[in-house]
Enzyme design. Sequence first.
Site, PDB file in Angstrom:
ATOM      1  N   GLU A 260      -2.059 -14.737 -10.268  1.00  0.00           N
ATOM      2  CA  GLU A 260      -0.779 -14.968 -10.835  1.00  0.00           C
ATOM      3  C   GLU A 260      -0.719 -15.560 -12.367  1.00  0.00           C
ATOM      4  O   GLU A 260      -1.654 -16.470 -12.477  1.00  0.00           O
ATOM      5  CB  GLU A 260       0.045 -15.829  -9.961  1.00  0.00           C
ATOM      6  CG  GLU A 260       0.454 -15.346  -8.595  1.00  0.00           C
ATOM      7  CD  GLU A 260       1.404 -16.014  -7.943  1.00  0.00           C
ATOM      8  OE1 GLU A 260       1.834 -17.298  -8.380  1.00  0.00           O
ATOM      9  OE2 GLU A 260       1.887 -15.815  -6.702  1.00  0.00           O
ATOM     10  N   HIS A 278       7.374 -14.990  -7.767  1.00  0.00           N
ATOM     11  CA  HIS A 278       7.130 -16.577  -7.346  1.00  0.00           C
ATOM     12  C   HIS A 278       8.487 -16.974  -7.181  1.00  0.00           C
ATOM     13  O   HIS A 278       8.292 -18.319  -8.095  1.00  0.00           O
ATOM     14  CB  HIS A 278       6.092 -17.264  -8.069  1.00  0.00           C
ATOM     15  CG  HIS A 278       5.437 -18.239  -7.163  1.00  0.00           C
ATOM     16  ND1 HIS A 278       3.879 -18.724  -7.059  1.00  0.00           N
ATOM     17  CD2 HIS A 278       5.806 -19.184  -6.215  1.00  0.00           C
ATOM     18  CE1 HIS A 278       3.954 -19.696  -6.433  1.00  0.00           C
ATOM     19  NE2 HIS A 278       4.787 -19.897  -5.774  1.00  0.00           N
TER      20      HIS A 278
END
Length: 525
Positions: A260, A278
Amino acid sequence: MVKVLISDKMSPRAEQIFKERGVDVDYKPGMTPDELKACIGQYDGLAIRSATKATAEIIAAADNLKVVGRAGIGTDNIDKAAATAKGIVVMNTPYGNAITTAEHAITLMMAVARQIPAANASTHAGKWEKSRFMGVEVMGKTLGLIGAGNIGSGVAERAIGLKMKVVAYDPYLSPERAQDIGAEKVELDELFARADFISLHTPMTDSTRGIINKDAFAKMKDGVRVINCARGGLVVEADLLDALNSGKCAGAALDVFEVEPAKENALFGREDVICTPHLGASTTEAQVNVAVQIAEQISDYLLDGAVTNALNMPSVSAEDAPKLAPYMKLAEQLGSFAGQVTQSGISSVVIEYEGHAAELNTKPITAVILQGLLSPMLEGVNMVSAPLIAKERDIDVTEVKHDRPTEYQTLVSLTVTSEAQTRTVKGTLFAGKDPRIVDIKGISMDAKLGKHMLFLTNQDKPGFIGGLGTVLGNAGINVATFNLGRAEEGGEALALIEIDQAVDDNVLDELRALPQVMRAQALRF
């Protein structure tokens, strides 16, 4: 006046609380690492979310920093070892976004069941493909939860409201707690075999990394659907892709990824995969909750010395701190040892204090023992939250102080009863300051715990030490300390071995294959 930096986007309430408390605050989200490193030295406190990386390099430049506060649960973006070494308190807000994340998991489950994103895109494109998007009902289906803490139990409650059957795998989930949340406690393989939907709500640890992998998919139902709002590395994305391509997995919904921010991923662009960036904690309510909590906690610490939800510092007064410090270290080691070697749900904990230890304020020591005991499988546990978590999980905690003679000047005993067995580990302080493990399951030892340890149970027969030394020597692993104990000649024996580096699974498998070895486990402190 103390000064705090807010370096990530956060609810304006955080800045307001600091100002109301008389704290000088700068709000500077979006700084580069170099910009943060250049200015961090002027601040006493740092309030962050997930974007800021409080690395060892940043912490090294933080000459005045006293506290780092994470508005949220996960602290993977904070180098806690570096912060601890420099005397910086690390705090989080473990309960502020549990409801929001649970709701997001349920939302993703419903969306993947009915192919909502793909149907939405098709309809926006002017198509009317009613027969193409054939979903499944969730009512009557079985939801398998991997992890049943605050978020997982919230998902269970909502799934039951949808008339689903809930099964849960969580080594720390007692049968009583499972009943309270309406779930059936099962082993992991049974969960794989029974679940129509699988939702992950467990922290990232050595035991959970890659828990959804090729072997796991082979044990699952055909057409299973997977939801992950926890940590990206829990799912091996390459194995998920293979399962989707083969039809074994009918769909997946991912809020987190192995890397990420996820700008490129082999799973992107598939209609059978729903991806969100997220967003588990991204609601107005959760953002306000965690911002308010972290601003209050940082202010309390900087202005009054009060410590709440600290991950690397016990809540003790300035007066008690010097005499309790060595006991806190002993307590953490006792709890962590017991937690790492316990593989099933815990029903009761008994902590006994003898000698000098019985004369102390033992509440913070007990809390640190519980923190160490629960931390191997639960994220964000600290000495403040550990007693509450134990209570929520129906773990019976008993603290006993003995006024009786003992062979040690001070002695702390921890007895943990799980579904599988009852185990006692005892510790003392050598020269009043150095923790030692002196008894495990009634077998006397004198072991100082290092960063990397091996714990072995073996038969007391010739050849064990030679075989052990050969395996470690062939692997290039140096032994720092070696501690042995046995119940009786030729009976059960234990070994606690400090080594200079971590061992991999291949080395552990070789140790377990030795004819005298009954158990071999790597421990980390």
